[in-house]
Design an enzyme around this catalytic site. Structure first.
Site, PDB file in Angstrom:
ATOM      1  N   PRO A  90       0.820  -1.223   0.000  1.00 18.69           N
ATOM      2  CA  PRO A  90       0.000   0.000   0.000  1.00 18.69           C
ATOM      3  C   PRO A  90       0.853   1.272   0.000  1.00 18.69           C
ATOM      4  CG  PRO A  90      -0.723  -1.526   1.710  1.00 18.69           C
ATOM      5  CD  PRO A  90       0.598  -2.026   1.201  1.00 18.69           C
ATOM      6  N   GLU A 117       2.568  -7.917   8.821  1.00 17.45           N
ATOM      7  CA  GLU A 117       2.547  -6.444   8.833  1.00 17.45           C
ATOM      8  C   GLU A 117       3.381  -5.858   7.701  1.00 17.45           C
ATOM      9  OE1 GLU A 117      -0.105  -6.589  11.276  1.00 17.45           O
ATOM     10  OE2 GLU A 117       0.662  -4.555  11.010  1.00 17.45           O
ATOM     11  N   ARG A 155      -2.125  -8.636 -20.795  1.00 15.04           N
ATOM     12  CA  ARG A 155      -3.083  -8.216 -21.826  1.00 15.04           C
ATOM     13  C   ARG A 155      -2.438  -7.347 -22.889  1.00 15.04           C
ATOM     14  NH1 ARG A 155      -8.341  -8.450 -20.985  1.00 15.04           N
ATOM     15  NH2 ARG A 155      -8.717  -6.557 -22.186  1.00 15.04           N
ATOM     16  N   ASP A 170      -9.849  -1.057 -24.269  1.00 13.55           N
ATOM     17  CA  ASP A 170     -10.050  -1.185 -22.823  1.00 13.55           C
ATOM     18  C   ASP A 170     -10.175   0.176 -22.163  1.00 13.55           C
ATOM     19  OD1 ASP A 170      -9.936  -3.858 -22.888  1.00 13.55           O
ATOM     20  OD2 ASP A 170      -7.890  -4.063 -22.139  1.00 13.55           O
TER      21      ASP A 170
END
Ligand SMILES: Nc1nonc1C(=O)NC1CCNCC1
Length: 247
Positions: A90, A117, A155, A170
């Site tokens: 993150p 963690e 892709r 897309d």
């Protein structure tokens, strides 16, 4: 053509393997467009319990992945795959289509998946080239992030999408959200399809689709429009959409 190689450092190799078991990525693996190899840090743990985590210095909840096993796994992978080491977390930069496109141009990538963690920061200092996040939320592990990255990158590789599919239509391919899609039956529970899609006029259909993509982006993700220079014709279409939307 050599396959693009993804080496994944993960405590759950069977989870990551699922990404090449079906669909576009599964076919790409079968066709030799991509290859996948997993490296499990637990295989480098020498103690009887094969320990890969430990308590955090400074106290606090949870556990931290130990650096020694991770470093050995990364370095073994690097010997076979001299690609960039991308750590999914993150705290990373957002994984967006621009970054996906950049990664698709690489010959191979090593993906580092954290658990608990997080990982000992010294691993990042010593071996991580890029930290990236698939979204502002907390997962149980980086593996789903790795699989998302593998899917999105694959892709874009030549031959990965059938001739009926195209990454060029897309969402985000040209910095916009995708237009709406319809298929048979023509009427579904009393709802018809936009008449232009039955017109056979490909220029009008393309114009309608671009207008829908511009309008949907304006309504739902205006910040994407800030980041993208609109052509004069796109500006006209968007203004038409806004006038219709607001009338
Ligand atoms: N968002 C994310 N994008 O990539 N990875 C993400 C993530 O939540 N990783 C977890 C963070 C907590 N420790 C286990 C891994």
């Amino acid at each position: 053509m050599m396959p693009m190689r993804f080496d994944v450092i993960t405590l759950f190799p069977e989870l990551v393997k699922a990404v090449v078991s079906s669909g576009v990525t599964g076919r790409a693996a079968e066709r030799g467009i991509i290859s996948l190899k997993q490296w499990n840090p637990r295989d480098y743990a020498l103690d009887v319990h094969r320990t890969v985590d430990d308590r955090p210095y400074g106290g606090g909840p949870g556990m931290v992945m130990k650096g020694d096993c991770l470093l050995q796994a990364i370095r073994d992978a690097r010997r076979e795959n001299p690609g960039k080491v991308v750590y999914l977390s993150p705290q990373g930069i957002p994984l967006n289509q621009a970054l996906v496109t950049e990664l698709a141009a690489a010959e191979n990538v090593i993906l580092l998946c954290g658990r608990y963690e997080g990982i000992d920061e010294r691993v990042i200092a010593l071996e991580v080239d890029l930290e990236c996040s698939i979204g502002d939320y907390v997962l149980s592990g980086g593996e789903l992030g790795a699989m998302v990255l593998i899917d999105a990158v694959t892709r874009l590789l030549p031959g990965a999408l059938g001739h009926h599919e195209s990454a060029a239509q897309d969402s985000f391919f040209d910095g916009l959200l995708d237009c709406s899609h319809y298929t048979r039956p023509e009427e579904l529970e009393g709802l018809a399809i936009p008449a232009v899609l039955k017109s056979g006029n490909h220029a009008d259909i393309a114009k309608w689709r671009k207008k829908q993509a511009l309008g949907k982006t304006w309504r739902r993700r205006p910040e994407l429009l800030q980041a993208r220079q609109l052509t004069d014709s796109e500006r006209v279409l968007l203004n038409e959409y806004i006038n219709e939307f607001e009338s």
